[in-house]
Structure formats: structure tokens, C-alpha cells
Design a protein around this motif. Structure first.
Motif, PDB file in Angstrom:
ATOM      1  N   PHE A 133      57.732   2.417   7.579  1.00 26.38           N
ATOM      2  CA  PHE A 133      58.857   3.330   7.399  1.00 26.38           C
ATOM      3  C   PHE A 133      60.205   2.680   7.735  1.00 26.38           C
ATOM      4  CE2 PHE A 133      55.299   6.272   7.408  1.00 26.38           C
ATOM      5  CZ  PHE A 133      55.580   6.945   6.233  1.00 26.38           C
ATOM      6  N   GLU A 134      60.231   1.742   8.648  1.00 26.26           N
ATOM      7  CA  GLU A 134      61.473   1.028   8.938  1.00 26.26           C
ATOM      8  C   GLU A 134      61.949   0.289   7.688  1.00 26.26           C
ATOM      9  OE1 GLU A 134      63.244  -1.929  12.301  1.00 26.26           O
ATOM     10  OE2 GLU A 134      61.293  -2.448  11.461  1.00 26.26           O
ATOM     11  N   ARG A 135      60.989  -0.276   6.957  1.00 23.92           N
ATOM     12  CA  ARG A 135      61.312  -1.024   5.731  1.00 23.92           C
ATOM     13  C   ARG A 135      61.767  -0.105   4.604  1.00 23.92           C
ATOM     14  NH1 ARG A 135      56.877  -4.401   2.227  1.00 23.92           N
ATOM     15  NH2 ARG A 135      58.211  -4.786   0.448  1.00 23.92           N
ATOM     16  N   ASN A 136      61.303   1.152   4.618  1.00 19.77           N
ATOM     17  CA  ASN A 136      61.488   2.006   3.450  1.00 19.77           C
ATOM     18  C   ASN A 136      62.441   3.180   3.597  1.00 19.77           C
ATOM     19  OD1 ASN A 136      59.548   1.062   1.268  1.00 19.77           O
ATOM     20  ND2 ASN A 136      58.305   0.992   3.111  1.00 19.77           N
ATOM     21  N   LEU A 137      62.765   3.582   4.819  1.00 21.42           N
ATOM     22  CA  LEU A 137      63.656   4.735   4.972  1.00 21.42           C
ATOM     23  C   LEU A 137      65.109   4.306   4.864  1.00 21.42           C
ATOM     24  CD1 LEU A 137      61.862   6.727   7.798  1.00 21.42           C
ATOM     25  CD2 LEU A 137      61.966   7.270   5.361  1.00 21.42           C
TER      26      LEU A 137
END
Length: 139
Positions: A133-137
Motif C-alpha cells: 500500500f505504501e507503493r500504491n496509495l
């Protein structure tokens, strides 16, 4: 939205291969349980949601751990579909030889293991979820 599915191949509660109805084990634990609708396999679920997110084709799998590094031969691999709408990725993490468990949480009871299946390979589940989620949010 970015999408992540983590699923064990030996999951007795939500079978990896899907099911036509409630697993027999659920009925044993709670005979009065209402019928459970059919479920898709983990790979079919991944494909279904990644298609709806407008993702590109399935890329090569990525080994997250190795079976020879685990005393029970358990290991993890990830399948990714990138270029989803909004630039995110969809990911399926398969926990080979594991049950209905969260990676990194040990199962210290044989009774619990009989109910949920084998524990996961040595993998930090919190770090796995956070990295996705860090990569995608959006920031």
C-alpha cells in the motif's frame, strides 16, 4: 484502488481452490451454520478483481521465500498485475503449505493449527501489506 490478496494453499476455512459450498470443517464446528455460497479459487478471485481494476496481463511470479528455508517446506510467492487504472498494481501472495493464517504470526497450539491449518512461512505480514500500500496509495 490497489488490491492485495494473501491466501494459503492449505486453508480449510476458505479453500484455495474455491468451493461449491461450506467446507465440511465449518459444518463440524458449527452444525447450525447457514449455507455458505460458492467461492472462487484464489487465482480466479485475483483475476476477477484485477480485470475490474483494469490491470495489465499477469507478470512472472516472484518467490518471496524458499521451501528449503522452512522446516516444513512452506514458501511464499507473489503474482502481480501492473498498469491498473490509476497506475496501481494488484497482487496475489500465495502461502504454499499454509492455512488461514497471517504471515508472521506463529501458531503455537496444535488445536488451533487443526482448525486454521498450518502456519505461514517466515514472512513479515505487516511489512508485506505496508510495502504494497505504501507503493500504491496516493501521497
Amino acid at each position: 484502488l490497489p488490491w492485495l490478496l494473501v491466501h494459503g494453499t492449505e486453508d480449510p476455512i476458505v479453500p484455495f481452490a474455491g468451493s461449491a459450498s461450506a467446507p465440511a470443517r465449518r459444518k463440524l464446528l458449527k452444525p447450525s451454520a447457514p449455507p455458505t455460497p460458492p467461492t472462487r479459487s484464489a487465482m480466479e478471485s485475483f483475476r476477477f478483481w484485477a480485470d475490474r481494476a483494469g490491470c495489465g496481463p499477469l507478470g512472472p511470479s516472484e518467490a518471496l521465500s524458499r521451501p528449503e528455508g522452512d522446516e516444513r517446506g512452506r514458501w511464499a510467492e507473489a503474482f502481480t498485475r501492473a498498469d491498473c487504472a490509476g497506475g496501481q498494481i494488484s497482487r496475489l501472495v500465495v502461502l504454499h503449505g499454509s492455512g488461514h493464517v497471517f504471515p508472521g504470526l506463529p501458531i503455537e497450539s496444535q488445536l488451533v493449527e487443526r482448525i486454521v491449518g498450518p502456519g505461514a512461512p517466515e514472512l513479515d505480514g505487516g511489512a508485506l501489506v505496508w510495502a504494497h500500500f505504501e507503493r500504491n496509495l496516493p501521497r
